[in-house]
Design a protein around this motif. Structure first.
Motif, short mmCIF file in Angstrom:
data_model
loop_
_atom_site.label_atom_id
_atom_site.label_comp_id
_atom_site.label_asym_id
_atom_site.label_seq_id
_atom_site.Cartn_x
_atom_site.Cartn_y
_atom_site.Cartn_z
N PRO A 105 -9.88 -5.97 -10.36
CA PRO A 105 -8.78 -5.42 -11.17
C PRO A 105 -7.69 -4.75 -10.34
O PRO A 105 -6.50 -4.92 -10.63
CB PRO A 105 -9.49 -4.43 -12.09
N PHE A 106 -8.06 -4.03 -9.29
CA PHE A 106 -7.04 -3.34 -8.50
C PHE A 106 -6.15 -4.33 -7.76
O PHE A 106 -5.02 -3.99 -7.38
CB PHE A 106 -7.69 -2.36 -7.51
N GLN A 107 -6.62 -5.56 -7.53
CA GLN A 107 -5.81 -6.55 -6.82
C GLN A 107 -4.71 -7.12 -7.70
O GLN A 107 -3.83 -7.84 -7.21
CB GLN A 107 -6.71 -7.66 -6.29
N LEU A 108 -4.74 -6.82 -9.00
CA LEU A 108 -3.67 -7.26 -9.89
C LEU A 108 -2.46 -6.33 -9.84
O LEU A 108 -1.39 -6.69 -10.34
CB LEU A 108 -4.19 -7.36 -11.33
N VAL A 109 -2.62 -5.15 -9.25
CA VAL A 109 -1.52 -4.19 -9.21
C VAL A 109 -0.32 -4.75 -8.43
O VAL A 109 0.81 -4.71 -8.93
CB VAL A 109 -1.99 -2.83 -8.64
N PRO A 110 -0.50 -5.28 -7.20
CA PRO A 110 0.66 -5.88 -6.53
C PRO A 110 1.27 -7.03 -7.33
O PRO A 110 2.49 -7.23 -7.27
CB PRO A 110 0.08 -6.37 -5.19
N LEU A 111 0.45 -7.77 -8.07
CA LEU A 111 0.99 -8.85 -8.89
C LEU A 111 1.90 -8.30 -9.98
O LEU A 111 3.00 -8.82 -10.22
CB LEU A 111 -0.15 -9.67 -9.51
N ASP A 118 13.04 -9.07 -8.86
CA ASP A 118 13.77 -10.33 -8.84
C ASP A 118 14.89 -10.25 -7.80
O ASP A 118 15.88 -9.55 -8.03
CB ASP A 118 14.35 -10.61 -10.23
N PRO A 119 14.77 -10.89 -6.63
CA PRO A 119 13.60 -11.65 -6.21
C PRO A 119 12.45 -10.72 -5.82
O PRO A 119 12.63 -9.50 -5.73
CB PRO A 119 14.12 -12.42 -4.99
N VAL A 120 11.29 -11.31 -5.59
CA VAL A 120 10.12 -10.52 -5.21
C VAL A 120 10.24 -10.16 -3.74
O VAL A 120 10.25 -11.04 -2.87
CB VAL A 120 8.81 -11.30 -5.47
N ARG A 121 10.36 -8.88 -3.45
CA ARG A 121 10.35 -8.36 -2.08
C ARG A 121 9.35 -7.21 -2.07
O ARG A 121 9.58 -6.17 -2.68
CB ARG A 121 11.74 -7.85 -1.67
N LEU A 122 8.22 -7.41 -1.38
CA LEU A 122 7.12 -6.46 -1.49
C LEU A 122 6.45 -6.26 -0.14
O LEU A 122 6.23 -7.23 0.60
CB LEU A 122 6.09 -7.01 -2.50
N LEU A 123 6.16 -5.00 0.19
CA LEU A 123 5.37 -4.66 1.37
C LEU A 123 3.99 -4.21 0.90
O LEU A 123 3.86 -3.17 0.24
CB LEU A 123 6.04 -3.55 2.18
N ILE A 124 2.96 -5.00 1.19
CA ILE A 124 1.59 -4.69 0.79
C ILE A 124 0.88 -4.16 2.02
O ILE A 124 0.64 -4.89 2.98
CB ILE A 124 0.87 -5.93 0.24
N ALA A 125 0.55 -2.87 2.00
CA ALA A 125 -0.01 -2.20 3.18
C ALA A 125 -1.37 -1.58 2.87
O ALA A 125 -1.71 -0.53 3.39
CB ALA A 125 0.97 -1.13 3.67
N GLU A 135 -4.37 -10.65 -2.63
CA GLU A 135 -3.25 -10.10 -3.38
C GLU A 135 -1.99 -10.93 -3.17
O GLU A 135 -1.27 -11.24 -4.12
CB GLU A 135 -3.02 -8.65 -2.96
N ALA A 136 -1.73 -11.32 -1.92
CA ALA A 136 -0.53 -12.12 -1.64
C ALA A 136 -0.68 -13.53 -2.18
O ALA A 136 0.26 -14.09 -2.76
CB ALA A 136 -0.28 -12.16 -0.13
N GLY A 137 -1.86 -14.12 -2.02
CA GLY A 137 -2.09 -15.46 -2.53
C GLY A 137 -1.98 -15.53 -4.04
O GLY A 137 -1.48 -16.51 -4.61
N LEU A 138 -2.43 -14.47 -4.70
CA LEU A 138 -2.34 -14.40 -6.17
C LEU A 138 -0.88 -14.38 -6.61
O LEU A 138 -0.49 -15.08 -7.55
CB LEU A 138 -3.07 -13.15 -6.65
N VAL A 229 8.02 -16.70 0.92
CA VAL A 229 7.49 -16.50 2.27
C VAL A 229 6.51 -15.33 2.27
O VAL A 229 6.81 -14.27 1.73
CB VAL A 229 8.62 -16.23 3.28
N ILE A 230 5.34 -15.55 2.87
CA ILE A 230 4.37 -14.49 3.15
C ILE A 230 4.35 -14.27 4.65
O ILE A 230 4.21 -15.23 5.42
CB ILE A 230 2.97 -14.87 2.65
N VAL A 231 4.49 -13.03 5.09
CA VAL A 231 4.43 -12.69 6.51
C VAL A 231 3.18 -11.85 6.75
O VAL A 231 3.10 -10.71 6.27
CB VAL A 231 5.68 -11.92 6.98
N ASP A 232 2.21 -12.40 7.43
CA ASP A 232 0.98 -11.66 7.73
C ASP A 232 1.13 -10.92 9.06
O ASP A 232 1.85 -11.36 9.95
CB ASP A 232 -0.20 -12.62 7.79
#
Length: 988
Positions: A105-111, A118-125, A135-138, A229-232
């Motif tokens: 459930p907590f992995q849905l928060v970034p989603l 709009d557009p999606v610009r997100l830093l997941i740390a 989270e990024a793949g979702l 784009v996903i940047v790992d």
């Protein structure tokens, strides 16, 4: 040819199909009714019409046959087979039907955060091991399935390319092409004719950041880069204060990509700050240029809220229990131990002699200053390399000392071949633990010693050669470090742990693996020991680790080529730091490979080894490592150095050469007092200043994780969306019940064999050979892969439906081939037009007498196809849902009472037969119910419209901000009556 709208049914090639949305009006996309997605076809209408190849005509879904009636179990099987077969479910999240994992459930928060941008610009740390990849793949899968992104590129360090390719395929059903130096030629050969690049052609890419960062490739990549784009490991592409070309090139690449205003961009890193505030801001400004001007320590409330919309950073403690669901992270048991050089007089003497030699190399005061010449810098790096090798292992010392002196030609000392900066950049990678290299540099520093030919005199070169044989004689029992670690490893192996031992140099890893294998072979005859280093290609490393993972008892010795980003938790559960890292970030990078979600062992062991009477270890331990370890033990997180880590490490280690070189009196370092190394950088910062600054960074990090843990997104916001998705698609419990019931109905019942380890998980034995041939054929490649244990290759296969997964056991989820094969087999056999006289395992009709009802009740399974249309978008989205409805009474008598949805579902799931009915009586009652439903079209249409309205509400609720315009949802009518079941009260 008639134009068929998406969602309608057609008949073609003696088979019924569902029309799918198509990007081109000339292509008719079809999926078999009840068949899997991979069997879908496309018909090119102009050619088909001119050549009259395939006749396509409208079709009507057939009502259930009363003569093919079964029991209530077959009704549940049909319902679950249908919804587990859905890939475009009608829930609020379109992606969940295509995932092989059910997100925590907590992995849905970034989603949810992403769908509000709009557009999606997100830093997941989020912390290491929480699941940033999921989270990024979702998010990526959701944007692609919604049509809000068309293509995807994952940009990552080269050693993570294959892992990302595997994760995208296994978890998200996305087949990616890997773009790097070793694959580009083959990919280019596969391009269609015309002026098109690899970056423009393939829909899903995994790209090595170091392949496309150069000026030669960057322009082509930016021009053809996908819109998502996903940047790992994004921190390795932050702006660098040290002006290292690697990081600068990477950062310029990301800046060019971020300049595309409509591009979706997801940045992933567990260490966004990297210890340097300017580097952190350089990542934030990729999300929004405005963020680059912020002061993170003095944010206004408005600035904090703006940043919180695009930045999420959570510790394990924030997510371990969320929405009433526990996430089983392992417990880390950390230990430190020491070895003493003095226990081996020969080793101690060699170390002291090389330490004295190193002091002589840098005895000129200018040699350790900031402004020195090329010669002095080479002497400095040579001294440091020799010391680090001899403290690593006799093998590393021997390899370095055997450097081919005399290889470099020319007049030594007459010309400074490189500038000081160039010399440092070239030689530092062999000694320090740099974090910005294209690949981890684990090769032994022979180039450093070879470079010393230019600056060493004949007597100095002769002394180096004399050290070689002394190092050779120290292998084995004369090596106190090896003896200590052998004792520790024996303890771990006896407790059934599978350790990874990390070393700095290739020579050390290979020496250690050989020594431990020789020592443990008799005591542990089933033990497999291998060394994995940068001497092998990434493909070879991956293959060797996979092969080792199948061994029941295993020990992996590795360099830091396996320390960052790679997931090793399924095969290993202990980490040993054989060589003390000179960069504190390496501790968590190494340990995070096994201490993460999905680790089957409830406890992970870590061991940190350092020399008690080794002055270099003493300095690094006192100034850097002990502080980092204390922070992690206290907070459960890693806080990087608040200044450039490499320069601090170099300067701290250099302080060794500022001590009085009385190397025989090593007892000086036994004191527990704070060592005073004086100023450690040009600004006059002392060790005390560094630690104080580090403490302030810890406080900032605690505040940051409190601010950006996204507590504003409450569990009650996620709960209804997750519950709705579970209703439409099923969850892990649905999968478990379906697989167990289906296997039993097909003559291959599962048998509970044991509980796994210390965690309450039921392990089931599946008699594979008892399944129908069509199902078995689908599973043959899956259960005979290299990772399958020998035991699993026989008739029985061990499976589970719960995580974490024990060794030798397969996790069964909704997209696992076993689930898919069973669902397809049951659904297709239920929908066959020409029955063979046998009752299908999942019947479309039935009748039972039960105490669950007090009056005659009719239950129907309705399959709905819903079109989601957005203003400005020509192609709609197609969603599917299975609805369980029930009514009491008889339409003939005019006393129909529709029951609440929950009541209907409860009846289907829990009603038990309480009496026998004859076959003729069952057919009669079912035939009457089928006739009623045939004439209840308006009632069924109202149900369909009600579901459409509910789906529209969920889309509006989840997608609060969108550029795609107004959304409407409408059903394709009539709904399919998939099943009809009659429940009769018990006659008193």
């Amino acid at each position: 040819m008639t134009k068929f709208e998406a969602g309608t049914l057609v008949r073609c090639r003696e088979r019924d199909w569902i029309v799918l949305p198509s990007e081109s009006p000339d292509i008719l996309m079809l999926r078999p009714l009840g068949g899997p997605e991979y069997e879908q076809i496309g018909i090119y209408l102009p050619v088909n019409q001119s050549l009259q190849i395939d006749e396509v005509e409208s079709a009507t879904f057939q009502l259930p046959d009363p003569a093919q009636s079964g029991d209530n179990t077959s009704a549940r099987l049909l319902r679950d087979a249908t919804r587990l077969n859905f890939r475009s479910g009608a829930g609020p999240f379109r992606s969940l039907g295509r995932l092989s994992v059910r997100p925590r459930p907590f992995q849905l928060v970034p989603l949810l955060m992403a769908l509000r941008l709009d557009p999606v610009r997100l830093l997941i740390a989020d912390d290491v091991g929480i699941g940033k990849t999921v989270e990024a793949g979702l998010i990526a899968r959701e944007l692609l399935d919604r049509g809000e992104a068309r293509r995807l590129a994952v940009i990552c360090p080269p050693h993570l390319c294959e892992q990302w390719q595997r994760e995208l395929a296994d978890k998200f059903g996305l087949e990616a092409a890997v773009v790097r130096s070793g694959t580009i030629a083959q990919l280019e050969r596969g391009l269609p004719p015309g002026d098109i690049t690899v970056f423009e052609h393939y829909p899903v890419l995994v790209v090595s950041i170091d392949f496309v960062k150069s000026e030669r490739r960057k322009e082509s990549f930016v021009r053809g880069c996908p819109d998502l784009v996903i940047v790992d490991e994004a921190h390795t592409a932050a702006r660098s204060s040290s002006n290292r070309s690697n990081m600068q090139q990477r950062h310029e690449l990301l800046r060019a990509l971020a300049a595309g205003k409509d591009r979706h961009l997801l940045l992933l890193t567990a260490t966004p700050h990297s210890g340097v505030e300017d580097a952190f801001l350089s990542l934030l400004e990729l999300l929004n240029p405005y963020f680059g001007n912020l002061d993170p320590n003095r944010l206004s409330e408005q600035e904090r809220k703006a940043l919180a919309r695009q930045f999420v950073q959570r510790r394990r403690a924030d997510v371990q229990r969320w929405l009433g669901e526990d996430t089983p992270f392992p417990v880390r048991e950390a230990k430190e131990t020491t070895y003493q050089l003095s226990r081996s007089p020969e080793y101690s003497k060699l170390f002291n002699d090389i330490l004295a030699f190193a002091h002589e190399l840098v005895r000129d005061d200018t040699a350790i200053g900031q402004k020195t010449g090329w010669k002095q810098r080479v002497r400095y790096w040579t001294a440091l390399a020799l010391l680090r090798c001899v403290m690593s292992s006799p093998a590393a010392a021997e390899t370095a000392l055997r450097a081919r002196l005399g290889k470099v030609t020319g007049q030594a000392g007459e010309e400074e071949l490189l500038s000081v900066a160039e010399t440092d950049q070239q030689l530092a990678q062999y000694v320090l633990d740099l974090g910005d290299q294209e690949v981890v540099q684990d090769f032994d520093p022979t180039p450093v010693v070879e470079e010393a030919e230019q600056v060493l005199g004949n007597s100095e070169r002769a002394r180096l050669q004399k050290f070689v044989q002394r190092a050779v004689n120290l292998r084995g029992d004369a090596d106190p470090k090896l003896l200590i670690i052998a004792q520790e490893v024996i303890g771990l192996l006896r407790e059934n742990y599978h350790p990874i031992i990390y070393c700095r140099y290739i020579a050390t890893a290979e020496y250690l693996a050989a020594e431990l294998k020789r020592r443990f072979t008799r005591q542990f005859p089933d033990l497999q020991v291998i060394a994995v280093t940068g001497a092998s290609s990434e493909e070879e490393r991956e293959q060797r680790v996979a092969e080792l993972s199948t061994s029941p008892r295993r020990l992996l010795v590795a360099t830091d080529c396996l320390s960052e980003g790679i997931n090793l938790q399924e095969a290993f559960n202990a980490v040993i730091h054989y060589d003390l890292p000179w960069n504190p970030n390496r501790l968590e990078q190494r340990e995070g490979r096994v201490d993460r979600y999905g680790q089957p062992s409830p406890i992970v062991r870590t061991l940190l080894l350092y020399g008690k009477d080794n002055p270099m270890d003493k300095i690094v331990w006192e100034v850097l490592i002990r502080k980092a370890v204390t922070i992690h033990k206290t907070l459960g997180i890693t806080v990087p150095l608040p200044v450039d880590s490499e320069s601090v490490v170099e300067t701290v280690v250099r302080s060794l050469f500022q001590q009085t070189p009385v190397v025989q009196q090593l007892s000086f370092f036994d004191s527990d007092r704070q060592l005073d190394f004086g100023s450690i950088d040009e600004t006059g910062m002392t060790v005390e200043d560094l630690h104080s600054s580090w403490d302030r960074a810890v406080e900032r990090e605690k505040q940051s994780r409190t601010r950006y843990a996204q507590h504003a997104i409450k569990p009650e916001e996620v709960a209804p969306e997750l519950e709705e998705s579970d209703k439409v698609l099923g969850n892990a419990v649905t999968v478990a019940n379906f697989v167990r019931n289906a296997c039993e109905r097909l003559g291959a019942p599962l048998v509970a064999t044991r509980k796994a380890d210390q965690v309450e998980r039921t392990i089931w034995s599946l008699p594979l050979l008892n399944l129908p041939p069509t199902v078995r054929e689908r599973l043959s490649p899956v259960f005979t892969s290299p990772k399958t244990t020998q035991k699993s290759r026989g008739q029985d296969v061990l499976i589970t439906f719960e995580t974490p997964v024990p060794e030798g056991v397969r996790l069964i989820h909704r997209l696992h081939p076993l689930t898919e094969a069973l669902a397809e087999h049951l659904l297709s056999s239920a929908l066959e037009r020409n029955g063979n006289g046998n009752l299908p395992p999942a019947s479309r009709s039935g009748a039972i007498r039960t105490r669950a009802v007090s009056t005659r009740t009719t239950l129907a399974l309705l399959r709905l196809r819903l079109l989601i249309e957005t203003a400005g978008r020509a192609v709609p989205l197609l969603a599917e849902e299975l609805v369980v409805v029930a009514f009491e009474g008889s339409p003939d008598a005019g006393n129909v009472k529709w029951l609440p949805s929950e009541t209907a579902i409860n009846l289907l799931e829990n009603a038990l037969p309480d009496g026998n009915l004859t076959t003729g009586y069952i057919e009669e009652r079912v035939a009457a119910a089928v006739g009623w439903l045939k004439n209840m079209g308006k009632d069924l249409e109202e149900i369909a419209y009600g579901k459409a309205e509910k789906l529209l509400e969920s889309h509006r609720r989840v997608r609060q901000a969108t550029h795609t315009g107004r959304v409407t949802v409408r059903p394709q009518l009539p709904p399919d009556v998939l099943g009809v079941y009659v429940y009769l009260p018990v006659v008193s």
